[in-house]
Design a protein around this motif. Structure first.
Motif, PDB file in Angstrom:
ATOM      1  N   LYS A  24      -6.196  16.615  -9.758  1.00 62.36           N
ATOM      2  CA  LYS A  24      -5.534  16.704  -8.460  1.00 62.36           C
ATOM      3  C   LYS A  24      -4.509  17.841  -8.469  1.00 62.36           C
ATOM      4  O   LYS A  24      -4.440  18.633  -7.542  1.00 62.36           O
ATOM      5  N   GLU A 280       0.128  18.006   5.760  1.00 57.30           N
ATOM      6  CA  GLU A 280      -1.004  17.287   5.156  1.00 57.30           C
ATOM      7  C   GLU A 280      -1.615  16.284   6.134  1.00 57.30           C
ATOM      8  O   GLU A 280      -2.829  16.192   6.295  1.00 57.30           O
ATOM      9  N   MET A 595     -13.243   9.074   5.622  1.00 54.51           N
ATOM     10  CA  MET A 595     -11.885   8.805   5.126  1.00 54.51           C
ATOM     11  C   MET A 595     -11.737   7.341   4.708  1.00 54.51           C
ATOM     12  O   MET A 595     -11.154   7.048   3.676  1.00 54.51           O
ATOM     13  N   SER A 598     -14.594   6.581   1.664  1.00 56.16           N
ATOM     14  CA  SER A 598     -14.283   7.178   0.349  1.00 56.16           C
ATOM     15  C   SER A 598     -12.955   7.928   0.469  1.00 56.16           C
ATOM     16  O   SER A 598     -12.932   9.146   0.558  1.00 56.16           O
ATOM     17  N   SER A 600      -9.149   9.469  -0.293  1.00 60.02           N
ATOM     18  CA  SER A 600      -8.465  10.102  -1.422  1.00 60.02           C
ATOM     19  C   SER A 600      -7.316   9.175  -1.806  1.00 60.02           C
ATOM     20  O   SER A 600      -7.012   8.225  -1.078  1.00 60.02           O
ATOM     21  N   LYS A 601      -6.660   9.481  -2.923  1.00 62.69           N
ATOM     22  CA  LYS A 601      -5.573   8.617  -3.377  1.00 62.69           C
ATOM     23  C   LYS A 601      -4.453   8.594  -2.332  1.00 62.69           C
ATOM     24  O   LYS A 601      -3.904   7.542  -2.010  1.00 62.69           O
ATOM     25  N   GLU A 603      -4.681   9.106   0.901  1.00 68.75           N
ATOM     26  CA  GLU A 603      -5.080   8.333   2.080  1.00 68.75           C
ATOM     27  C   GLU A 603      -5.015   6.839   1.802  1.00 68.75           C
ATOM     28  O   GLU A 603      -4.521   6.063   2.621  1.00 68.75           O
ATOM     29  N   TYR A 651      -9.557   0.809  -4.509  1.00 68.82           N
ATOM     30  CA  TYR A 651      -9.170   2.144  -4.981  1.00 68.82           C
ATOM     31  C   TYR A 651      -7.750   2.113  -5.531  1.00 68.82           C
ATOM     32  O   TYR A 651      -7.468   2.622  -6.608  1.00 68.82           O
ATOM     33  N   PRO A 657     -11.680   7.151  -8.687  1.00 68.48           N
ATOM     34  CA  PRO A 657     -12.650   7.251  -7.594  1.00 68.48           C
ATOM     35  C   PRO A 657     -14.036   6.753  -7.998  1.00 68.48           C
ATOM     36  O   PRO A 657     -14.656   7.294  -8.908  1.00 68.48           O
TER      37      PRO A 657
END
Lengths: 676, 287
Positions: A24, A280, A595, A598, A600-601, A603, A651, A657
């Protein structure tokens, strides 16, 4: 023995977690480096007096991902606006250009292309030339990064030349540049006017001869690997290649096919054009929420044209973003209003009309699990006022029932009989003020109501009120989605339609999409409407306390997210597409689904921390740590079951992931199998 | 510009030392016996004052002597690099024994291959066992950790002027090893030629893991883990992941096997190696 498994496992997990952090971080470093790129390019330019820029996809961006996509748009545009267009126009337009290039051995002008194209058809196609030019002009945008470099070059006294391999005339390209506020360049060289191109290097030679300079005195910037980079380098001209977005923009997921693919590419292109400089969450909003709002607004515009409605009421609180989006379309002669309402504020005032216990459940929708407290709250009263009555009937205010059990429970019926008079009293009081609020809106004889949707309860209540007040207004509901199971809609008690889904259309499209997040993104920053009351002679809504602090970081980010979506709409409607093309529900929802399925960390952590109200308040997806669940497996099951966003929950728990969407649907299948 | 093809190459032998005057003198005596003469010896001494001996510089005109107070191998080498006048820098260990033809053979190979880094073979004199099983070959991502040692590395001076030793790595710094591999990774990233040859030999202790004291194993592993992370961030994610996974999983497996054999001491070392590699990986912070 267990230590041989647990100890390595613990360190390997630690290692994996760190690896993901590093991946990341290195991604952020790459982004930071690319953000710094324009500065670097300008530093390189310092030594040069003459700078040349490529035009298309360097200084100017287009709303279409590929130049040839424009011809397909032309077809759709003509069909929508009833303009005559020959069959297979797009394909023939491409063929005409390539045939002509082969025949002439190089460069062609747009006039020559249309003369060639005319020989393919019986009807005149010259009108389409002006359409193509107007769509080109409308669809072009400045690339701010490159324009900033160009301006710096001009300010520092450098001679700036623009060079393009294009069939459009320099006069027309100048118009496009003017539209994007690009001025100050010395000259434009277009391949079709000089009979030579960048691709074979002759246009560069022409520029060098005209300027009377040596190749190493010129610096060229462009996006094409061959004509903007290798060719000038081979001629001794210094060149810089900017990253081309063509490949990225042309990527379309397999499930999106046909004309939708073209729309998807345009959406990606618009997202890419509008996210520069966004935060972001602004970027995320433009990407995931923008297409939904835009698709809905275009759909709504078409629907009200068909239904001939010019007075639209966006219902609070979820209608707030829908109104902002629709207003961005700037449709003349259509009035839009924000109508304060809530299920509570519109259903409670009507209860006294039919106070039977069964009718309560027809008027107010209850899902899954219900408690006596929730029942009392939905009737517009406070549970703590009825502790005594509940105890007399042997009921606990917080005991959970499923809806059927609750209806059949004789204790509940006894309780209801005891509080019935208070319900009537409360309902009658609120009825008068609500009626006054509706009357104060001065609605047209035919109105549209807009909301996020589902059951149509509020529209039903509104129509009943209108009927009671004998206002003689016809109401049509437009929703983001309406539940296929909604009795109110299925029995045609109201006239309503949904954009994303309704009975018989895309019924499965939002399966597994967490309703909590979907509703949250539409949220306005005020509490739910409790009831209406007179204040200083004016009828005004009274709100429940807002669930979130307006100053909190979460809400600030939500506002950024919503603003990002509105920026996307402005970008999209700035292109030519909105006049012709709807966004299909699949395309509109694609990025949002991506979104939530799947995440992201970032989100997962952001959405997961919000609270939502179902039976009680609970957090969308906030697991405790893994170690705790290892020793309290039951509480893992409870938390997992209660979480409205199971993918986000897993998650956040595992921090790695994995295909959680598949894992969750597999778990659901197992659960249903054992609970059959 | 100094050519390397037609002129004789000048070597700069960079020797960092700490509190070992006797060993240092032996080493210098051996180095002065090299058959190839175009070289200089740069000694960077980090010793405490009582060991400091300026007379070393008087032994031969080719010797430059620098004394610094700050400890750390990479720091000492970076200081030494400022005094380099040669075309190639030989990294020399004070306790290493170099063959008399070390520089002569290197000169021939450099003229032939023109590598950025030339690496020789380290042999453990006690067991007469080479540290690497590689044959003469070009070094890539695949074999960069395959028994290559800084004590027998010869690096182009021009390259070292652009790339310094990372002072976080190496004996005496936070991560007690990995400074030489860090240089190799940078060279690989820049597509430079790194060549390994068994023709260049030097002798140095190279015990197997089971014979190394546990504290040293921890230091090495800590540095190795950090280096893998640096590799992961700066150079190649895939190889960074490959090496860290191989070491951690491999050593945990060996730990289990040694335990099954009831070889408690060896098991303890394997476990320490795995754990400290992870710790090193986590503790390294990229600025």
């Amino acid at each position: 023995m267990i230590i041989y498994v647990l100890q390595p496992l613990f360190y390997i997990l630690l290692l994996l977690q760190e690896i993901f952090e590093v991946v990341k971080m290195s991604f952020c470093i790459r982004q930071y480096k690319s953000a710094d790129k324009s500065k670097k390019i300008f530093m390189n330019l310092n030594e040069y007096r003459y700078i040349s820029f490529d035009i298309f996809d360097t200084l100017l961006k287009r709303s279409v991902a590929r130049p040839s996509d424009l011809f397909e748009y032309m077809e759709e545009y003509c069909h929508y606006n009833n303009i005559q267009i020959p069959d297979k126009f797009a394909q023939n337009r491409i063929n005409a250009e390539s045939t002509l290039r082969k025949r002439n051995g190089g460069e062609v002008t747009i006039d020559e292309i249309y003369t060639e194209l005319q020989s393919y058809f019986n009807n005149s196609v010259y009108k389409l030339k002006s359409l193509e030019l107007s769509l080109e002009l409308n669809g072009c945008r400045a690339n701010p990064e490159m324009v900033a470099i160009l301006s710096k070059c001009i300010q520092s006294g450098k001679t700036v030349i623009l060079i393009s391999d294009m069939y459009l005339s320099s006069e027309f390209i100048m118009k496009m540049l003017e539209k994007c506020s690009i001025y100050g360049y010395a000259k434009i060289y277009v391949s079709c006017e000089h009979g030579c191109s960048k691709r074979n290097g002759d246009l560069y030679k022409k520029v060098l001869t005209d300027l009377n300079i040596k190749p190493n005195m010129l610096f060229h910037i462009g996006d094409n690997n061959k004509s903007d980079y290798s060719i000038p380098l081979s001629l001794g001209i210094h060149a810089h290649k900017i990253r081309s977005l063509q490949t990225k923009l042309c990527k379309v997921p397999k499930i999106i096919k046909g004309f939708d693919a073209l729309i998807f590419k345009t959406i990606t292109s618009c997202i890419n054009n509008c996210i520069k400089g966004e935060s972001e969450f602004g970027k995320l909003g433009a990407k995931t929420f923008g297409p939904i709002l835009t698709g809905f607004s275009i759909w709504l515009k078409k629907q009200i044209e068909i239904d001939k409605i010019n007075d639209i009421y966006f219902m609070s609180r979820d209608g707030y973003m829908l109104k902002r989006a629709f207003d961005a379309l700037n449709i003349p002669n259509v009035k839009t209003h924000y109508l304060y309402c809530s299920r509570r504020a519109y259903t409670v005032p009507l209860l006294w009309k039919n106070i039977s216990f069964e009718n309560i459940f027809k008027t107010i929708t209850f899902y899954g699990t219900i408690t006596l407290s929730l029942f009392i709250m939905k009737l517009g009263m406070y549970p703590e006022d009825f502790i005594k009555e509940a105890a007399e009937c042997g009921l606990d205010l917080n005991a959970k029932f499923n809806v059927d059990q609750f209806i059949q429970n004789y204790k509940v019926r006894n309780f209801y009989e005891k509080i019935k008079n208070k319900i009537i009293e409360q309902s009658k009081n609120e009825y008068e003020t609500l009626l006054a609020y509706i009357s104060s809106q001065h609605m047209d004889k035919k109105i549209g109501v807009v909301d996020i949707g589902y059951n149509g309860t509020m529209q039903n209540a509104l129509e009943l009120l209108i009927k009671e007040a004998k206002l003689g207004i016809e109401v049509k509901g437009y929703y983001v989605g309406v539940s296929p199971k909604s009795e109110i809609i299925n029995k045609k008690m109201i006239n309503a339609s949904g954009y994303l889904y309704e009975k018989g259309k895309n019924e499965q499209i939002v399966t597994n999409v967490p309703s909590s997040i979907f509703e949250l993104v539409f949220l306005n920053q005020h509490g739910s409407v409790k009831k209406f009351c007179y204040r200083n002679g004016q009828i005004e809504p009274e709100f429940y306390e807002y669930e979130y602090s307006a100053e909190s970081d979460k809400i600030k980010k939500l506002i950024e997210y919503q603003n990002g979506a509105i920026h996307f709409i402005n970008e999209y409607i700035g292109s030519f597409t909105h006049n012709a093309l709807s966004i299909s529900p699949e395309v509109a929802l694609y990025n949002f689904k991506k979104m939530v399925f799947s995440p992201s960390k970032l989100e997962a952590e952001y959405w997961g921390d919000f609270e939502f109200f179902d039976v009680t308040y609970s957090v969308i997806a906030k697991p405790r740590n893994m170690l705790y669940y290892l020793f309290h497996f039951k509480s893992f099951l409870t938390d997992f079951k209660l979480s409205n966003w199971k993918i986000g929950f897993l998650y956040r728990l595992l921090n790695v992931p994995l295909p959680y969407s598949n894992i969750v649907s597999f778990a659901q299948r197992i659960y249903h199998f054992f609970n059959k | 510009m100094r050519g390397t093809k037609h002129m004789d190459i000048k070597f700069s032998l960079l020797l960092a030392t700490l509190n070992r005057p006797e060993i240092l003198k032996t080493c210098i005596d051996a180095l002065l016996k090299q058959t190839y003469c175009n070289y200089e010896i740069i000694i960077v001494d980090q010793s405490d004052k009582e060991f400091c001996d300026n007379s070393i510089a008087a032994i031969d005109s080719r010797i430059k002597y620098i004394h610094i107070d700050k400890k750390g191998l990479s720091h000492a080498r970076n200081i030494g690099l400022q005094y380099v006048t040669g075309d190639y820098v030989c990294l020399v260990d004070d306790d290493g024994l170099y063959e008399q033809k070390y520089l002569e053979t290197s000169n021939k190979l450099i003229k032939k291959m023109n590598p950025t880094v030339l690496i020789g073979l380290l042999i453990d004199p006690a067991q007469n066992k080479p540290a690497s099983d590689l044959n003469d070959c070009r070094i890539g991502w695949k074999n960069v950790f395959n028994g290559l040692c800084s004590a027998c590395m010869i690096i182009k001076a021009g390259f070292l002027k652009t790339v310094k030793f990372d002072e976080n790595f190496g004996v005496g710094s936070k991560y007690g090893s990995g400074e030489e591999t860090d240089i190799l990774l940078t060279a690989l990233k820049q597509n430079k030629i790194i060549f390994f040859s068994r023709q260049i030999k030097m002798y140095h202790q190279n015990p197997i893991v089971e014979d190394i004291p546990i504290q040293k194993i921890k230091n090495y592993a800590f540095g190795y883990g950090a280096l893998c992370k640096k590799m992961f961030i700066m150079h190649s994610k895939f190889w960074g992941f490959y090496y860290i996974a191989k070491t951690v999983v491999g050593n945990f497996v060996l730990w289990i096997m040694q335990n099954l054999k009831s070889n408690k001491d060896a098991a303890k070392k394997r476990k320490a190696r795995a754990i400290y590699t992870v710790k090193g990986f986590i503790s390294y912070k990229y600025k």
